[in-house]
Structures are given as C-alpha cells and as structure tokens.
Design a protein around this motif. Sequence first.
Motif, PDB file in Angstrom:
ATOM      1  N   GLN B 125       0.760  -1.024   0.383  1.00  0.00           N
ATOM      2  CA  GLN B 125       0.183   0.306   0.469  1.00  0.00           C
ATOM      3  C   GLN B 125       1.017   0.917   0.180  1.00  0.00           C
ATOM      4  O   GLN B 125       1.733   1.017   0.910  1.00  0.00           O
ATOM      5  CB  GLN B 125      -0.795   0.072   1.351  1.00  0.00           C
ATOM      6  CG  GLN B 125      -1.952  -0.884   1.502  1.00  0.00           C
ATOM      7  CD  GLN B 125      -3.081  -0.857   0.441  1.00  0.00           C
ATOM      8  OE1 GLN B 125      -3.662   0.320   0.905  1.00  0.00           O
ATOM      9  NE2 GLN B 125      -3.604  -1.432  -0.157  1.00  0.00           N
ATOM     10  N   SER B 126      -0.305   1.977  -0.450  1.00  0.00           N
ATOM     11  CA  SER B 126       0.844   3.365  -0.309  1.00  0.00           C
ATOM     12  C   SER B 126       0.970   3.673   1.126  1.00  0.00           C
ATOM     13  O   SER B 126       0.060   3.817   1.542  1.00  0.00           O
ATOM     14  CB  SER B 126       0.804   4.996  -1.050  1.00  0.00           C
ATOM     15  OG  SER B 126       0.866   4.100  -2.808  1.00  0.00           O
ATOM     16  N   LEU B 127       2.270   4.515   1.553  1.00  0.00           N
ATOM     17  CA  LEU B 127       2.020   5.436   2.173  1.00  0.00           C
ATOM     18  C   LEU B 127       2.417   6.808   2.736  1.00  0.00           C
ATOM     19  O   LEU B 127       2.519   7.600   1.517  1.00  0.00           O
ATOM     20  CB  LEU B 127       3.607   5.039   3.459  1.00  0.00           C
ATOM     21  CG  LEU B 127       3.984   4.329   3.921  1.00  0.00           C
ATOM     22  CD1 LEU B 127       4.962   3.714   4.056  1.00  0.00           C
ATOM     23  CD2 LEU B 127       3.249   3.195   5.445  1.00  0.00           C
ATOM     24  N   ALA B 128       1.240   7.139   3.840  1.00  0.00           N
ATOM     25  CA  ALA B 128       0.885   8.348   3.418  1.00  0.00           C
ATOM     26  C   ALA B 128       0.984   8.694   4.744  1.00  0.00           C
ATOM     27  O   ALA B 128       1.237   8.324   6.601  1.00  0.00           O
ATOM     28  CB  ALA B 128      -1.238   8.866   3.521  1.00  0.00           C
ATOM     29  N   GLU B 131       1.462  15.573   4.499  1.00  0.00           N
ATOM     30  CA  GLU B 131       1.475  15.653   2.873  1.00  0.00           C
ATOM     31  C   GLU B 131       2.062  14.725   1.995  1.00  0.00           C
ATOM     32  O   GLU B 131       1.924  14.972   0.230  1.00  0.00           O
ATOM     33  CB  GLU B 131       2.042  17.045   2.181  1.00  0.00           C
ATOM     34  CG  GLU B 131       0.751  18.328   2.848  1.00  0.00           C
ATOM     35  CD  GLU B 131       1.420  19.659   2.729  1.00  0.00           C
ATOM     36  OE1 GLU B 131       1.032  20.248   2.457  1.00  0.00           O
ATOM     37  OE2 GLU B 131       2.793  19.364   2.510  1.00  0.00           O
ATOM     38  N   LEU B 132       2.666  13.751   2.692  1.00  0.00           N
ATOM     39  CA  LEU B 132       3.768  12.599   1.926  1.00  0.00           C
ATOM     40  C   LEU B 132       2.991  11.784   1.454  1.00  0.00           C
ATOM     41  O   LEU B 132       1.997  11.187   2.051  1.00  0.00           O
ATOM     42  CB  LEU B 132       4.665  12.205   2.706  1.00  0.00           C
ATOM     43  CG  LEU B 132       5.612  13.587   3.075  1.00  0.00           C
ATOM     44  CD1 LEU B 132       6.922  12.681   3.762  1.00  0.00           C
ATOM     45  CD2 LEU B 132       6.263  14.196   2.286  1.00  0.00           C
ATOM     46  N   VAL B 133       2.645  11.728   0.699  1.00  0.00           N
ATOM     47  CA  VAL B 133       2.329   9.997  -0.287  1.00  0.00           C
ATOM     48  C   VAL B 133       3.578   9.099  -0.840  1.00  0.00           C
ATOM     49  O   VAL B 133       3.807   9.887  -2.093  1.00  0.00           O
ATOM     50  CB  VAL B 133       1.386  10.160  -1.763  1.00  0.00           C
ATOM     51  CG1 VAL B 133       0.768   8.782  -1.413  1.00  0.00           C
ATOM     52  CG2 VAL B 133      -0.285  11.283  -0.373  1.00  0.00           C
ATOM     53  N   ASP B 135       5.053   5.822  -2.499  1.00  0.00           N
ATOM     54  CA  ASP B 135       4.540   4.995  -3.175  1.00  0.00           C
ATOM     55  C   ASP B 135       5.933   3.647  -3.062  1.00  0.00           C
ATOM     56  O   ASP B 135       6.871   3.600  -4.113  1.00  0.00           O
ATOM     57  CB  ASP B 135       4.003   5.122  -4.806  1.00  0.00           C
ATOM     58  CG  ASP B 135       4.282   4.127  -5.621  1.00  0.00           C
ATOM     59  OD1 ASP B 135       4.011   2.799  -5.464  1.00  0.00           O
ATOM     60  OD2 ASP B 135       3.997   4.303  -6.718  1.00  0.00           O
ATOM     61  N   VAL B 141       8.071   9.484  -4.476  1.00  0.00           N
ATOM     62  CA  VAL B 141       7.167  10.127  -2.939  1.00  0.00           C
ATOM     63  C   VAL B 141       6.449  11.454  -3.836  1.00  0.00           C
ATOM     64  O   VAL B 141       7.077  12.217  -4.794  1.00  0.00           O
ATOM     65  CB  VAL B 141       7.925  10.720  -1.945  1.00  0.00           C
ATOM     66  CG1 VAL B 141       7.683  11.598  -0.860  1.00  0.00           C
ATOM     67  CG2 VAL B 141       9.253   9.656  -1.548  1.00  0.00           C
ATOM     68  N   ARG B 142       5.259  11.351  -3.100  1.00  0.00           N
ATOM     69  CA  ARG B 142       4.543  12.877  -4.218  1.00  0.00           C
ATOM     70  C   ARG B 142       3.571  13.132  -3.362  1.00  0.00           C
ATOM     71  O   ARG B 142       3.849  13.146  -1.931  1.00  0.00           O
ATOM     72  CB  ARG B 142       3.397  12.402  -4.644  1.00  0.00           C
ATOM     73  CG  ARG B 142       2.800  13.228  -5.379  1.00  0.00           C
ATOM     74  CD  ARG B 142       1.224  12.748  -6.121  1.00  0.00           C
ATOM     75  NE  ARG B 142       0.462  11.523  -5.244  1.00  0.00           N
ATOM     76  CZ  ARG B 142      -0.811  12.163  -4.735  1.00  0.00           C
ATOM     77  NH1 ARG B 142      -0.952  12.883  -4.655  1.00  0.00           N
ATOM     78  NH2 ARG B 142      -1.481  10.683  -4.274  1.00  0.00           N
ATOM     79  N   HIS B 147       6.444  15.576  -7.227  1.00  0.00           N
ATOM     80  CA  HIS B 147       7.209  14.178  -7.235  1.00  0.00           C
ATOM     81  C   HIS B 147       8.243  14.641  -6.839  1.00  0.00           C
ATOM     82  O   HIS B 147       9.161  15.047  -6.518  1.00  0.00           O
ATOM     83  CB  HIS B 147       7.087  13.175  -7.911  1.00  0.00           C
ATOM     84  CG  HIS B 147       5.111  12.858  -8.209  1.00  0.00           C
ATOM     85  ND1 HIS B 147       5.287  11.215  -8.147  1.00  0.00           N
ATOM     86  CD2 HIS B 147       4.404  13.693  -9.513  1.00  0.00           C
ATOM     87  CE1 HIS B 147       3.823  11.782  -8.550  1.00  0.00           C
ATOM     88  NE2 HIS B 147       3.748  13.181  -9.499  1.00  0.00           N
ATOM     89  N   SER B 163       6.739   4.986   7.568  1.00  0.00           N
ATOM     90  CA  SER B 163       5.517   3.913   8.433  1.00  0.00           C
ATOM     91  C   SER B 163       4.929   4.115   9.887  1.00  0.00           C
ATOM     92  O   SER B 163       3.544   3.501  10.082  1.00  0.00           O
ATOM     93  CB  SER B 163       6.195   2.260   7.299  1.00  0.00           C
ATOM     94  OG  SER B 163       6.830   2.202   8.695  1.00  0.00           O
TER      95      SER B 163
END
Lengths: 456, 224
Positions: B125-128, B131-133, B135, B141-142, B147, B163
């Motif tokens: 899963q993508s971590l959030a 504001e960071l997402v 992948d 890192v979005r 990016h 995490s």
Amino acid sequence: MRSLYTKFLLYTLIIMSASFLIGFLLANAYYQNNLKPETDRKNMQIAKQIASYAESSDNPEDYLSTTASTGYQLFLKGPEKSSFFGNPFDGKDLPEEDVQRVIDGETYHGMRDFSAGIFVTGFFANELRNSVGVPVTIEGEPHALFLRPDIKLLFNEVHILFGQMAVVIVILSLLAMLLFSGILVHPIRKLSRTTNVIKKGDFTVHPDIHRKDEIGTLARNFSSMIDRLGEVDRLRRNFVSNVSHDFQTPLLNIRGYSHLLESPELSEEEKTEYIKIIQDETERLSTLSRQLLLLSSIEDSGNLIERQSFDIKRQLEETLRRYHWRISSEGLALTYTFDEATYSGNAELLQAVWDNLITNAIKYSKPDSSIHVSLQNMDKEITVSVRDEGIGMSEAEMSRAFDRFYRADEARSRTTDGTGLGLSIVKEVTDIHGGTASVSSIPGEGTVFTITLPHL
Amino acid sequence: MTSILITDDDPYIRKLVSRTLESSGYETYRASNADEAISVLDKSGIDLAVVDVMMPGTDGYTLTKIVTEDYGLPVILLTAKGELHDKEQGYRAGTDDYIVKPFEPKELLFRIEAVLRRYDKPNVQSLAAGELVIDRNNYDVRIGTSHLMLPLKEFDLLALLASTPNRVLSRDHLIEQVWGLEFEGDERTLNVHIKRLRERLAPLTHSVTIQTVRGVGYRLEVNG
C-alpha cells in the motif's frame, strides 16, 4: 552571341519598328476618318477659284500651267482634247462617266471618296482619282478641271528632313541603348564572375558593386549570402575536423590501453584503471555516433518532421524513471512537477532532448544536490525546465552552450564523457518544433535549461 | 537463489549479461531463440526473463507475451532502438520494463531488482504521512502535485520512518532495515542520510519533520 547587348539592340529595333507601324496606322486611320473631307473641301475651294480665274483668263492654258507650277497637278478635259499640267499623276485612270458628270456641271469629290488600303495613306496617293474636279467653261466650251496638290513638290524637303531625323533618332537610340545596357550588363557580369570564384570554394570575394537600385540590392544580398555560405562552410570544416578528432581520440585510448593490458606485470589497480578508461571511451564513441546519427536525421528532415500527438507528461515520467538508477547512484535527488499535457510533435526527437538535458544535469550536479524538473502546460505552449544545483556557467559559456562541439570546460568534460553535441541536438530539435531553448545560470549555484514548445 | 533467463541471439551479449548477473548473485540460464527459451522455462524454475526484441524466428514481443501470459513471469525487454513505437509494442506485449542497448550492466541490475521487488510484494500500500504519499512500488514520493525521487537508501529510510509516524525508531533498527545486518559502515552514515533527507524535504513540505531523539534514534513527526 546571345548576349544581353544583342538582346537589348534587337528589342529596341523591334520596339521602334512596332511603334512606327502603329503610329502610321493610327495616323492613316485619322486621315481617313477625320481629315479627308476637310482636305477635300479645302482643295475644292482652291479648284473653284482656279476655275473661275481660268474662265476669266485670256489664256487659260498659260494660266493653268503657271498655277500648276505653284504646287498643283491639274488635268483639264475638254470635248476635243485633254491636257495635264504640272508633275504627272502616277495613276491616270478616271472613269469616263465621272469626267462626263463634271463636264455636265457637277463637282467631283475624289479626295473625299478615295478609299486607300490600310498601308496606303490616301493623303500621299498620287492618283487622278484622288483629286477634286470642277466644271469650267473655257472658250465657251464646258470642260472638266481636276486638281490635286503636288505633294512631292510641296513636301519633298520636309520628307528628307523627317527622314534624316528618323535615322538620327534610330541610331542615337540604339547607341544609347547599348550604353544603357552596358550599365546593366556590367554588374551582372561581375556577379557572374564572383559566382565562378565561389564555385571554386573561395568565400572571401565580394562583388564590387555599389548602387542604390535593384541591382545594388541584389549585390548586397549576394554579399551577405556569400558571408553566410562562408560561415556554413567554416562550420562544416570545423565539424568534420572535430568529429574525426572526437572519434580518433577515444580510439587511440582504447588501442593504447588495451595494449597496456597485455603486459603481464600489471598491478590489479592499474588493470582496473585501464579497463575503466576503455569502458569510458567506448561509451563516448557510442554516444557520439548515436548523436551524430540523430543530428544528421534532423538535418535530412529539415523542417518537415512527422508530428504526432502524444502524452508528453508520460514521456517525461518514463524518462525520469529510466534515469532513477543513475540519479540514485550519484546520490542525487530529483523533484518534478508535471501538468497533464499532450503535445503534437516528434516524440522520438523530443526524447533525445530530455535525455540530453537530464544527463547534463546529472553530470554537472554537485554531490548530494537535487535536480528539479517541471512541465507547465499553457494555452499556447508547453514549458519544460530542468534545473540543477551544479557548478553553473559563465556568461561566455552560456552564449556558446548550444554550439556544436562546444564544451564548457575541456578538461572536465574529458572525464564526464561529453561529446559537445548534446545541447546542439536540444537546440535543433526545439527549433524544428518552432520552440526555443534557453539557458540561465549562476556560476557556483546552478543552471536552468528551459525548453518552450508552442502548441500547433 | 533467483534465476534469470537471458534470451538473445548474440552470444557475446548473452555472456556479458549472464556474467554481470552472476556476479551479483543471480543464477542465469541462456537461450538463443524463443524455442530454446520456452524449453528452459518448462524445465527450470525461472523468476524473470530478459528478452531481446530482435531475434530470428519468433520475435521478442511474441516471446514476451508467452512468458507473461503463460508463465506469469516478469519480463525485461532489450531493444536496440529507443523508439517510442518499440516501447509501446513492448508494453502491449506485457513487458514490465525495457532497456535500451547499449546499456550499462549496472542499469540492468537496478531494473531487475526493481521489477523483482514489485513482483515479490505486489500490493504494497502507499504510505501517507502528512502531505507525503509514499509509493513503495515505484520509489516515488508525492507531495501535492510535486514528486520527489530519492536515492534508494534515502527512500527506504523515509518509507521506514513514515510507516510508524510519530514513533521513535532506534538507530540499530534503521540501519538493519535499510542497509542490512552485514552493514559495516560508519555510524555517521545514518546521520548523513537523515541530514540529507531533512534538507530535501524542507523546501517541499512543512507537514512532516524528522526529529532526533538523543541516544535513541529518529522519529518522523506529522505536524498539525
């Protein structure tokens, strides 16, 4: 000789003859339509006066021959005899009935009714038909008197004068034409001589023509064309010598170091170093030949590139992903912000642009710094910028950045496998898309390359 | 041991690629055409296939289709030209990645590793965090519309910290997870990586900060 001189002369002669002919025809038509009745009327008056004088004269024949010598041609027809006075008529036929009618008291309007061909001026036709006739009573007998002004006598000198004038006009015009065509032909011959010199590969000559007219403009354009050709030629020579140098140097290194590797008493360290050099040099050759191929294909296609609409954002993302390992292994980070964008252009060529800009940015980045890439999609254009936090460029380096085979730093480039062709590819590809490639930089802080591609 | 099948009609490239992979601890099998490749696939347990596009007989695209659909294995295509057309055809055939010749052996290794990771943990899963997402499949890192591509170790470090947001992770744990048990590097290596991460995140977001917990380790704090 089909030179311009003979052509000018020929055309002048043709123009003169044609204008003479047309002038003659117009004058003749005018005479036929407008002047004839008038001439007829004037001559009829004179004839009537002469007739009335002759009637009252003691010796009509004497009188008539005197009158004739003042410039008339006369023909007197009586019941018994007919006689001519003055210069003879060229054509003497006159229908009997016309003569008879005049004898019977009518007037004859031969001048008015005389119809001549297109090429014959009625005015000059020295014929008896072309006369006026009046009845005259001489010694109690009805006679017919026909009269026509003696054109030859009256206008002979005028003829000679006009003739001479015409000849002088023709000769002078032809001479002037020769002179004038000389003025035109001379610079053209000069230009032609110059082209012959240029054909032999000498781009230093310039036509010695200083004029303000069209030929002067032609000569100036010609001069600037020669300069441009000379510049292109110089670039081409440079290019060829650069290319062969750039191919020869790595080949020389590869050969040299592979020979060194044959030697048995090499330390591991030296071996590794030599192998690394060979690797770097083959990489350089590979890049160089790929870039040359690309450049020549750009040049072949000229401005006619195949455009197709494609997802330029995806292309950039994939490109970055492909370079992730290199960016990562250099310890660099990369940030990017991309607008959604499709663009109609040549994806393959543009790929070469992104490849060059990103490898460039990686090459000149400082350790642990970041590269920033952005794609902005505006109404009229797409802007892609690649910014590094590297060593930067000076003003002089920036001004030459897009030149072929130019490397900002010869010494450093040797170690960073530069070919000096990358940015010139960037420039040419953006150019053929109608876009611009620009660079701005602060030495020591970094460089931004900005590519602007207009939407079609 | 991970087994990789190399299919290329050029013997030197086969040898070069297999030597490179073997030196990095992979087991390699070689095939010079599609038929040979299929017989190897049937006999041996292969984990990934490297396939050349230009081959006599059955071409690379067709083989890719067979490998991905019939064997369910990841494929990396080797292509001589970087043409877009080739790429699209490759992706349509189901390739996971492609690499343009001439390539550096290191690049191939990097790609193989990335593709295998994706296959091993197909649904990470993508971590959030703030504001960071993050992948982890694509090392991306979005932050909003931007990016951030990080060097791999820095990425792993950030993903690990993110995490367990707001919880302290010990230095030893971080080093072991990111560099592995055999890591013999300097103690300072971790400090340096953390410092760089902070420098790189600072201009992009204030929603997360990496806090030093003296004597223990580090904590990713989500602000606000």
